[in-house]
Motif scaffolding. Structure first.
Motif, PDB file in Angstrom:
ATOM      1  N   LEU A 195       0.873  -1.166   0.000  1.00  0.00           N
ATOM      2  CA  LEU A 195       0.000   0.000   0.000  1.00  0.00           C
ATOM      3  C   LEU A 195       0.910   1.215   0.000  1.00  0.00           C
ATOM      4  O   LEU A 195       1.974   1.187   0.612  1.00  0.00           O
ATOM      5  CB  LEU A 195      -0.840  -0.071   1.263  1.00  0.00           C
ATOM      6  N   TRP A 196       0.516   2.269  -0.708  1.00  0.00           N
ATOM      7  CA  TRP A 196       1.359   3.465  -0.647  1.00  0.00           C
ATOM      8  C   TRP A 196       0.500   4.707  -0.495  1.00  0.00           C
ATOM      9  O   TRP A 196      -0.702   4.692  -0.766  1.00  0.00           O
ATOM     10  CB  TRP A 196       2.267   3.565  -1.866  1.00  0.00           C
ATOM     11  N   PHE A 197       1.129   5.773  -0.039  1.00  0.00           N
ATOM     12  CA  PHE A 197       0.441   7.058   0.094  1.00  0.00           C
ATOM     13  C   PHE A 197       1.493   8.147   0.149  1.00  0.00           C
ATOM     14  O   PHE A 197       2.679   7.880   0.396  1.00  0.00           O
ATOM     15  CB  PHE A 197      -0.419   7.096   1.361  1.00  0.00           C
ATOM     16  N   LYS A 198       1.038   9.371  -0.102  1.00  0.00           N
ATOM     17  CA  LYS A 198       1.934  10.524   0.062  1.00  0.00           C
ATOM     18  C   LYS A 198       1.245  11.495   1.008  1.00  0.00           C
ATOM     19  O   LYS A 198       0.286  12.169   0.612  1.00  0.00           O
ATOM     20  CB  LYS A 198       2.211  11.183  -1.291  1.00  0.00           C
ATOM     21  N   PRO A 199       1.713  11.570   2.254  1.00  0.00           N
ATOM     22  CA  PRO A 199       1.056  12.473   3.205  1.00  0.00           C
ATOM     23  C   PRO A 199       1.211  13.913   2.733  1.00  0.00           C
ATOM     24  O   PRO A 199       2.239  14.272   2.155  1.00  0.00           O
ATOM     25  CB  PRO A 199       1.837  12.250   4.503  1.00  0.00           C
ATOM     26  N   THR A 200       0.204  14.723   2.983  1.00  0.00           N
ATOM     27  CA  THR A 200       0.290  16.112   2.526  1.00  0.00           C
ATOM     28  C   THR A 200       0.115  17.103   3.667  1.00  0.00           C
ATOM     29  O   THR A 200       0.169  18.304   3.442  1.00  0.00           O
ATOM     30  CB  THR A 200      -0.803  16.407   1.481  1.00  0.00           C
ATOM     31  N   MET A 201      -0.134  16.601   4.881  1.00  0.00           N
ATOM     32  CA  MET A 201      -0.360  17.540   5.971  1.00  0.00           C
ATOM     33  C   MET A 201       0.257  16.983   7.254  1.00  0.00           C
ATOM     34  O   MET A 201       0.028  15.829   7.605  1.00  0.00           O
ATOM     35  CB  MET A 201      -1.862  17.749   6.164  1.00  0.00           C
ATOM     36  N   VAL A 202       1.064  17.804   7.914  1.00  0.00           N
ATOM     37  CA  VAL A 202       1.688  17.374   9.164  1.00  0.00           C
ATOM     38  C   VAL A 202       0.609  17.212  10.219  1.00  0.00           C
ATOM     39  O   VAL A 202      -0.329  18.001  10.289  1.00  0.00           O
ATOM     40  CB  VAL A 202       2.728  18.421   9.606  1.00  0.00           C
ATOM     41  N   GLY A 203       0.710  16.139  11.009  1.00  0.00           N
ATOM     42  CA  GLY A 203      -0.291  15.928  12.054  1.00  0.00           C
ATOM     43  C   GLY A 203      -0.320  14.479  12.477  1.00  0.00           C
ATOM     44  O   GLY A 203       0.448  13.650  11.970  1.00  0.00           O
ATOM     45  N   ASP A 204      -1.214  14.151  13.439  1.00  0.00           N
ATOM     46  CA  ASP A 204      -1.372  12.772  13.906  1.00  0.00           C
ATOM     47  C   ASP A 204      -2.723  12.241  13.443  1.00  0.00           C
ATOM     48  O   ASP A 204      -3.741  12.915  13.629  1.00  0.00           O
ATOM     49  CB  ASP A 204      -1.324  12.725  15.441  1.00  0.00           C
ATOM     50  N   TYR A 205      -2.749  11.072  12.868  1.00  0.00           N
ATOM     51  CA  TYR A 205      -4.001  10.521  12.344  1.00  0.00           C
ATOM     52  C   TYR A 205      -4.182   9.096  12.834  1.00  0.00           C
ATOM     53  O   TYR A 205      -3.213   8.392  13.108  1.00  0.00           O
ATOM     54  CB  TYR A 205      -3.996  10.564  10.815  1.00  0.00           C
ATOM     55  N   HIS A 206      -5.465   8.683  12.871  1.00  0.00           N
ATOM     56  CA  HIS A 206      -5.766   7.334  13.359  1.00  0.00           C
ATOM     57  C   HIS A 206      -5.356   6.262  12.370  1.00  0.00           C
ATOM     58  O   HIS A 206      -5.511   6.427  11.161  1.00  0.00           O
ATOM     59  CB  HIS A 206      -7.260   7.168  13.586  1.00  0.00           C
ATOM     60  N   ILE A 207      -4.927   5.133  12.926  1.00  0.00           N
ATOM     61  CA  ILE A 207      -4.808   3.898  12.154  1.00  0.00           C
ATOM     62  C   ILE A 207      -5.822   2.945  12.752  1.00  0.00           C
ATOM     63  O   ILE A 207      -5.870   2.780  13.973  1.00  0.00           O
ATOM     64  CB  ILE A 207      -3.401   3.288  12.291  1.00  0.00           C
ATOM     65  N   PHE A 208      -6.665   2.349  11.909  1.00  0.00           N
ATOM     66  CA  PHE A 208      -7.646   1.385  12.415  1.00  0.00           C
ATOM     67  C   PHE A 208      -7.412   0.023  11.789  1.00  0.00           C
ATOM     68  O   PHE A 208      -6.884  -0.075  10.680  1.00  0.00           O
ATOM     69  CB  PHE A 208      -9.068   1.827  12.037  1.00  0.00           C
ATOM     70  N   CYS A 209      -7.857  -1.016  12.493  1.00  0.00           N
ATOM     71  CA  CYS A 209      -7.969  -2.329  11.857  1.00  0.00           C
ATOM     72  C   CYS A 209      -9.411  -2.459  11.418  1.00  0.00           C
ATOM     73  O   CYS A 209     -10.325  -2.287  12.218  1.00  0.00           O
ATOM     74  CB  CYS A 209      -7.627  -3.455  12.818  1.00  0.00           C
ATOM     75  N   THR A 210      -9.657  -2.752  10.125  1.00  0.00           N
ATOM     76  CA  THR A 210     -11.040  -2.837   9.669  1.00  0.00           C
ATOM     77  C   THR A 210     -11.420  -4.239   9.226  1.00  0.00           C
ATOM     78  O   THR A 210     -12.423  -4.423   8.562  1.00  0.00           O
ATOM     79  CB  THR A 210     -11.307  -1.897   8.486  1.00  0.00           C
ATOM     80  N   GLU A 211     -10.606  -5.230   9.544  1.00  0.00           N
ATOM     81  CA  GLU A 211     -11.086  -6.596   9.292  1.00  0.00           C
ATOM     82  C   GLU A 211     -11.206  -7.242  10.648  1.00  0.00           C
ATOM     83  O   GLU A 211     -10.234  -7.296  11.411  1.00  0.00           O
ATOM     84  CB  GLU A 211     -10.106  -7.363   8.408  1.00  0.00           C
ATOM     85  N   TYR A 212     -12.414  -7.722  10.942  1.00  0.00           N
ATOM     86  CA  TYR A 212     -12.673  -8.277  12.259  1.00  0.00           C
ATOM     87  C   TYR A 212     -11.648  -9.367  12.581  1.00  0.00           C
ATOM     88  O   TYR A 212     -11.430 -10.284  11.801  1.00  0.00           O
ATOM     89  CB  TYR A 212     -14.085  -8.848  12.307  1.00  0.00           C
ATOM     90  N   CYS A 213     -10.994  -9.252  13.758  1.00  0.00           N
ATOM     91  CA  CYS A 213      -9.907 -10.179  14.068  1.00  0.00           C
ATOM     92  C   CYS A 213     -10.023 -10.713  15.490  1.00  0.00           C
ATOM     93  O   CYS A 213      -9.037 -11.190  16.058  1.00  0.00           O
ATOM     94  CB  CYS A 213      -8.560  -9.506  13.840  1.00  0.00           C
ATOM     95  N   GLY A 214     -11.217 -10.626  16.078  1.00  0.00           N
ATOM     96  CA  GLY A 214     -11.415 -11.245  17.381  1.00  0.00           C
ATOM     97  C   GLY A 214     -11.584 -10.237  18.497  1.00  0.00           C
ATOM     98  O   GLY A 214     -11.815  -9.050  18.272  1.00  0.00           O
ATOM     99  N   ASP A 215     -11.438 -10.773  19.729  1.00  0.00           N
ATOM    100  CA  ASP A 215     -11.717 -10.033  20.956  1.00  0.00           C
ATOM    101  C   ASP A 215     -11.461  -8.531  20.883  1.00  0.00           C
ATOM    102  O   ASP A 215     -12.351  -7.733  21.100  1.00  0.00           O
ATOM    103  CB  ASP A 215     -10.844 -10.599  22.077  1.00  0.00           C
ATOM    104  N   GLN A 216     -10.206  -8.164  20.626  1.00  0.00           N
ATOM    105  CA  GLN A 216      -9.867  -6.760  20.781  1.00  0.00           C
ATOM    106  C   GLN A 216      -9.644  -6.069  19.451  1.00  0.00           C
ATOM    107  O   GLN A 216      -8.852  -5.146  19.340  1.00  0.00           O
ATOM    108  CB  GLN A 216      -8.644  -6.629  21.682  1.00  0.00           C
ATOM    109  N   HIS A 217     -10.388  -6.539  18.456  1.00  0.00           N
ATOM    110  CA  HIS A 217     -10.353  -5.927  17.135  1.00  0.00           C
ATOM    111  C   HIS A 217     -10.439  -4.408  17.247  1.00  0.00           C
ATOM    112  O   HIS A 217      -9.689  -3.676  16.597  1.00  0.00           O
ATOM    113  CB  HIS A 217     -11.524  -6.499  16.339  1.00  0.00           C
TER     114      HIS A 217
END
Ligand SMILES: [Cu+2]
Ligand SMILES: [Cu+2]
Lengths: 355, 560
Positions: A195-217
């Motif tokens: 996967l690739w991307f080019k960030p364009t704005m300084v800052g902090d952003y969320h990373i999520f897991c979006t495939e159900y993977c159990g208890d603490q998904h």
């Protein structure tokens, strides 16, 4: 309950009423669409344009259909029991062809634009910075350029530079998602996905897991820090200590930090139940475990050797007390690049401090 | 059709025993071969599943009122349950609603009841198979409940591997339950195909069949062709879980994504197994309550078949992020837009039928109008999801959750309610309260939209699905959605309440209260007798010919 609903309605009413035209603009978030997160990557702009385009087409179709529908219901309401319909026409070829062909053209245009947008996402520029991502229940770990150890839950990337992630899972399916970048990719065991991307704005952003993977998904979340190019270069040249390699040198302190990254999602240290047994007061005790090699219950001392073995081969001995523990053990079989040998010693130093 | 009007049939047979009161012993129900009684048993069953599934949905929504997590520390707060419990509840919600409610709801309950009546037949072609499929449904449901009580199933209704292989063994029982339910569905489909081919009344050519029959027929084709794939898939999953045969489990050389291909090869057509019969009901109800022949009969009939065929080649759009080749993505996205078209055409045709009709706003029509609004939203948001790079962002977020609830719950269940209100007087010979029916339909409509519109927005903002705890910025949307869900539950409670009340002392229904032109209303008594018709009806008119109905209405007005 009601107050927060009102609060919500108050916060969103302007956007709801203006149908997608953002009311006031936050200078920090240039022309952010009210239904979409901030735009922090080069993909986001194109994505949001297409989203808005399709959205408006949808409004036209939806309100068009609704207008005809509700006009008819009001205008042709049956007022007398024997009221006949105002018309009994059963088809009209010209009209039927029209309302087949127009939507057909519209969706083909949308399809083409969507494909164009995707095609750009599928090929990373040759000069991309290379990162590795390792996913396991329930954490993301990142290997930054020039450093061959994984750091958990936090990723640092420079602004305005293409970054490519090569991702793989250690156990079940996960999916790597950064809403602000509009990127998502499933992460599979036994396979590499990129996967690739080019960030364009300084800052902090969320990373999520979006495939159900159990208890603490839902706890498999993290943060991507987009830093300035100057700061990034300082990390790279060693002028500034990169945060993904900032250890104190005190085994018990670093062990605690490392433990919180790798182990605490399953093993609590305060006795509360989790996916794996809590380690409160475990050190130095002797406990019954199932030896999967022989199928026998044996007594094991909770000592250095046992912790080392548990990390490298969790399936060998299965703790007692909860059917969730297996066999097969849900604990990840950590490799030396995820948990180097000396880090196990740190963890041991930390575990010894637990009473 | 013969000249006997519905009302006169009703009067002639008023004292005769009908299918309900001719025998009330337990065995006369448990062992019945009568399609109407089997239809009612199914109706009871699917309503039960719907209420259980709905209860789990409420638990999920109440939990999400304030279940948040702090990103920096990973510390969670609020919420009613631990994540493990939450995961089981949303799994149960999905399994009950999909496999035990929505898939069998319309074909097996209303279809069973109405199909032979509409065809002018005494029963379905294979009555014993019909009863067998009901008992399979029952067995499958009991197995699902057992697996829920005995162990923990927390895989979601999609059972994705390899998670489902590593989680607890109860998933095997759940898989078997789905296998058995699948066979129930296959048997029903087979039965309806044979019935439609063989038992049409003399004079009823293919293009004289009511559109509900067309829809149930197209559904039956899907059920027979697609469901075996699901059966094989869950069996393989069971073997993998128990014996590690190495098909899906990467530890043994398997491919976990293969499971997704198998699963969606069934489950995409299954979306149409759910929606096609709903579209059939829409065609009946919209025409009858507009007193106007359905607009574009053939286009609707053919679009049902088109949907049935195209729906087999779009499954990959559930897997845009799973790492398929670019070519596959191109084709699946392209074809997905094609399957959107026939649905759009149907929506236009229904609206055109209402245009210049003679519109009566009885309860079935209110639910049908709800359908038209909700289905439009469901379909248009589907266009957003079919667009490749938009789906990359929206996949597996609440946007998808809201979209498929608009299609499955909002559209299919709304049409199911429309059909239920439409045939209710025919089934039980009683009429429900018009006042409460209007209130119920309104509350359900408002509650439904209040539940799911916030989900669209939080989804496009990036809220992932199946999250037991969420980052705090989504809380407002979640709370709005929970309030909506409570309203929706209130609406459903009202509906169940007035329907049940009508069974005890409801007004006696007229023979053909809605003025329907199809055989199920014109040629049977209300409720029908054991074998439906005294003489074989002969079809001499087009399916939606209202001349007789209008003449009768005129007479009634003159006499009064
Ligand atoms: Cu995950
Ligand atoms: Cu996950």
């Amino acid at each position: 309950m009601i107050t927060s609903a009102l609060h919500w309605a108050g916060a969103h009413a302007p956007a709801l009423l203006s149908l997608g035209v953002p009311a006031a603009q936050d200078p920090q978030k240039p022309d952010q669409h009210w239904q979409l997160p901030v735009k922090a990557s080069s993909f986001a702009t194109e994505h949001d344009q297409l989203y808005t385009f399709v959205e408006w087409i949808n409004y036209v179709f939806f309100f068009g259909i609704m207008a005809v529908l509700f006009y008819s219901v009001v205008r042709y309401r049956r007022r007398r029991e024997d009221q006949p319909p105002a018309s009994t026409s059963t088809h009209n070829t010209a009209m039927e062809v029209t309302w087949t062909v127009i939507p057909l053209i519209v969706v083909m245009v949308i399809f083409a634009l969507g494909w164009k947008g995707y095609a750009e996402m599928s090929l990373a520029p040759g000069d991309s910075l290379q990162f590795e991502v390792s996913a396991r229940r329930w954490e993301w770990s990142f290997k930054h350029p020039g450093h061959d150890e994984f750091y958990t839950r936090e990723l640092w990337v420079p602004v305005n530079r293409p970054c490519q992630l090569t991702m793989s899972s250690r156990d079940v399916l996960h999916s790597f998602y950064i809403p602000a970048f509009r990127v998502k990719r499933d992460v599979l065991p036994g396979r590499y996905q990129t996967l690739w991307f080019k960030p364009t704005m300084v800052g902090d952003y969320h990373i999520f897991c979006t495939e159900y993977c159990g208890d603490q998904h839902s706890l498999m979340i993290g943060t991507v820090h987009v830093v300035t190019e100057a700061e990034w270069d300082a990390f790279m040249s060693g002028a500034k200590q990169p945060p993904w390699n900032a250890w104190t040198g005190d085994a018990a302190v670093d062990g605690k930090k490392f433990y919180q990254q790798k182990c605490s999602s399953c093993h609590s240290t305060d006795g509360s139940p989790g996916t794996g047994p809590s380690f409160k007061g475990s050190w130095g005790t002797t406990k019954p475990v199932l030896d999967t090699a022989t199928g026998q219950d044996v007594q094991m001392a909770f000592d250095e050797a046992y912790v080392r073995m548990s990390v490298r081969d969790p399936n060998r001995h299965i703790a007692k007390g909860d059917p969730k523990y297996g066999p097969p053990s849900p604990m990840t079989k950590f490799s030396t690049s995820e948990v180097p040998d000396e880090r196990i010693e740190w963890i041991i130093a930390f575990l010894k401090t637990l009473k | 059709m013969t000249a006997i009007s519905a009302t006169s049939v009703h009067e002639t047979h008023a004292e005769r025993k009908n299918y309900l009161n001719r025998d009330s012993s337990f065995m006369s129900w448990a062992g019945t071969l009568d399609h109407k009684r089997i239809g009612l048993m199914y109706l009871t069953g699917v309503m039960f599943a719907f209420l259980v599934g709905g209860l789990f949905a409420l638990l999920v929504r109440l939990h999400l009122w304030d279940a948040t997590v702090d990103v920096a520390t990973g510390v969670k707060s609020g919420g009613l349950f631990e994540p493990g419990k939450y995961n089981q509840y949303f799994t149960m919600h999905g399994v009950f609603m999909v496999f035990m409610f929505i898939i069998p709801a319309i074909p097996a309950s209303l279809g069973n009841f109405a199909l032979p009546l509409m065809l002018g037949a005494k029963d379905v072609a294979l009555p014993r198979l019909n009863l067998a499929s009901f008992y399979l449904w029952l067995a499958g449901t009991i197995m699902a409940i057992a697996s829920m009580l005995l162990g923990q199933v927390d895989t979601g209704w999609t059972f994705y591997t390899p998670y489902s292989i590593y989680t607890q063994k109860a998933v095997v029982m759940m898989g078997l339950s789905v296998f058995v339910l699948g066979f129930s569905s296959i048997f029903t489909g087979l039965n309806f195909i044979v019935t439609t081919h063989k038992l049409r009344a003399p004079g009823q050519g293919w293009f004289r069949m009511p559109l509900f029959v067309w829809a149930v027929y197209a559904t039956a084709l899907l059920q027979v062709v697609a469901t075996p794939v699901l059966g094989v898939t869950v069996l393989l999953l069971g073997f993998e879980r128990l014996y590690h045969i190495g098909i899906f489990d990467p530890q043994f050389g398997g491919d976990p994504v293969l499971f997704q291909h198998f699963f969606w090869f069934y489950s995409h057509p299954a979306v149409y197994i759910m929606i096609l019969p709903a579209m059939g009901i829409m065609s009946e109800v919209v025409s009858v309550f507009s007193r106007k022949p359905i607009f574009g009969y053939r286009l609707i009939a053919f679009s049902s078949l088109a949907i049935a065929i195209i729906s087999f080649i779009v499954w990959g759009h559930h897997m845009f992020t799973s790492g398929q080749s670019e070519l596959a993505l191109f084709l699946f996205s392209f074809l997905t837009f094609f399957v959107a078209l026939p649905s759009a055409i149907k929506e236009f045709n229904w609206v055109a039928t209402i245009w210049k009709g003679s519109i009566s706003l009885e309860a079935p029509m209110l639910y049908a109008l709800s359908f038209l609004v909700i289905f439009a939203i469901g379909g248009l948001t589907g266009v957003i999801l079919g667009t490749l790079n938009l789906d990359i962002h929206l996949h597996d977020t609440y946007f998808v959750v809201a979209h498929f609830h608009y299609v499955m719950m909002g559209s299919t269940a709304m049409a199911f309610f429309a059909g239920l209100h439409y045939w209710w007087p025919k089934m039980f010979g009683v009429m429900y309260s018009r006042f409460w029916a209007t209130i119920g339909a309104l509350v359900i409509f408002i509650g439904f939209n209040a539940t799911f519109i916030p989900q669209f927005v939080m989804g496009s903002m990036g809220m992932p699905r199946r999250y037991a705890h969420y980052v705090p910025e989504f809380q407002g949307y979640h709370q709005a959605s929970t309030i909506g869900a409570l309203l929706l539950a209130t609406g459903i409670a009202i509906m169940v309440g007035y329907l049940l009340a009508s069974l005890f002392g409801g007004k006696k229904a007229e023979g053909n209260p809605w003025g329907s032109p199809t055989l199920d209303w014109t040629h049977t008594s209300t409720p029908p007798v054991l074998e439906n018709f005294d003489d074989q009806p002969i079809v001499e008119r087009e399916p939606y010919d209202y001349t007789l109905i209008l003449e009768e209405a005129k007479q009634r007005v003159q006499n009064a």
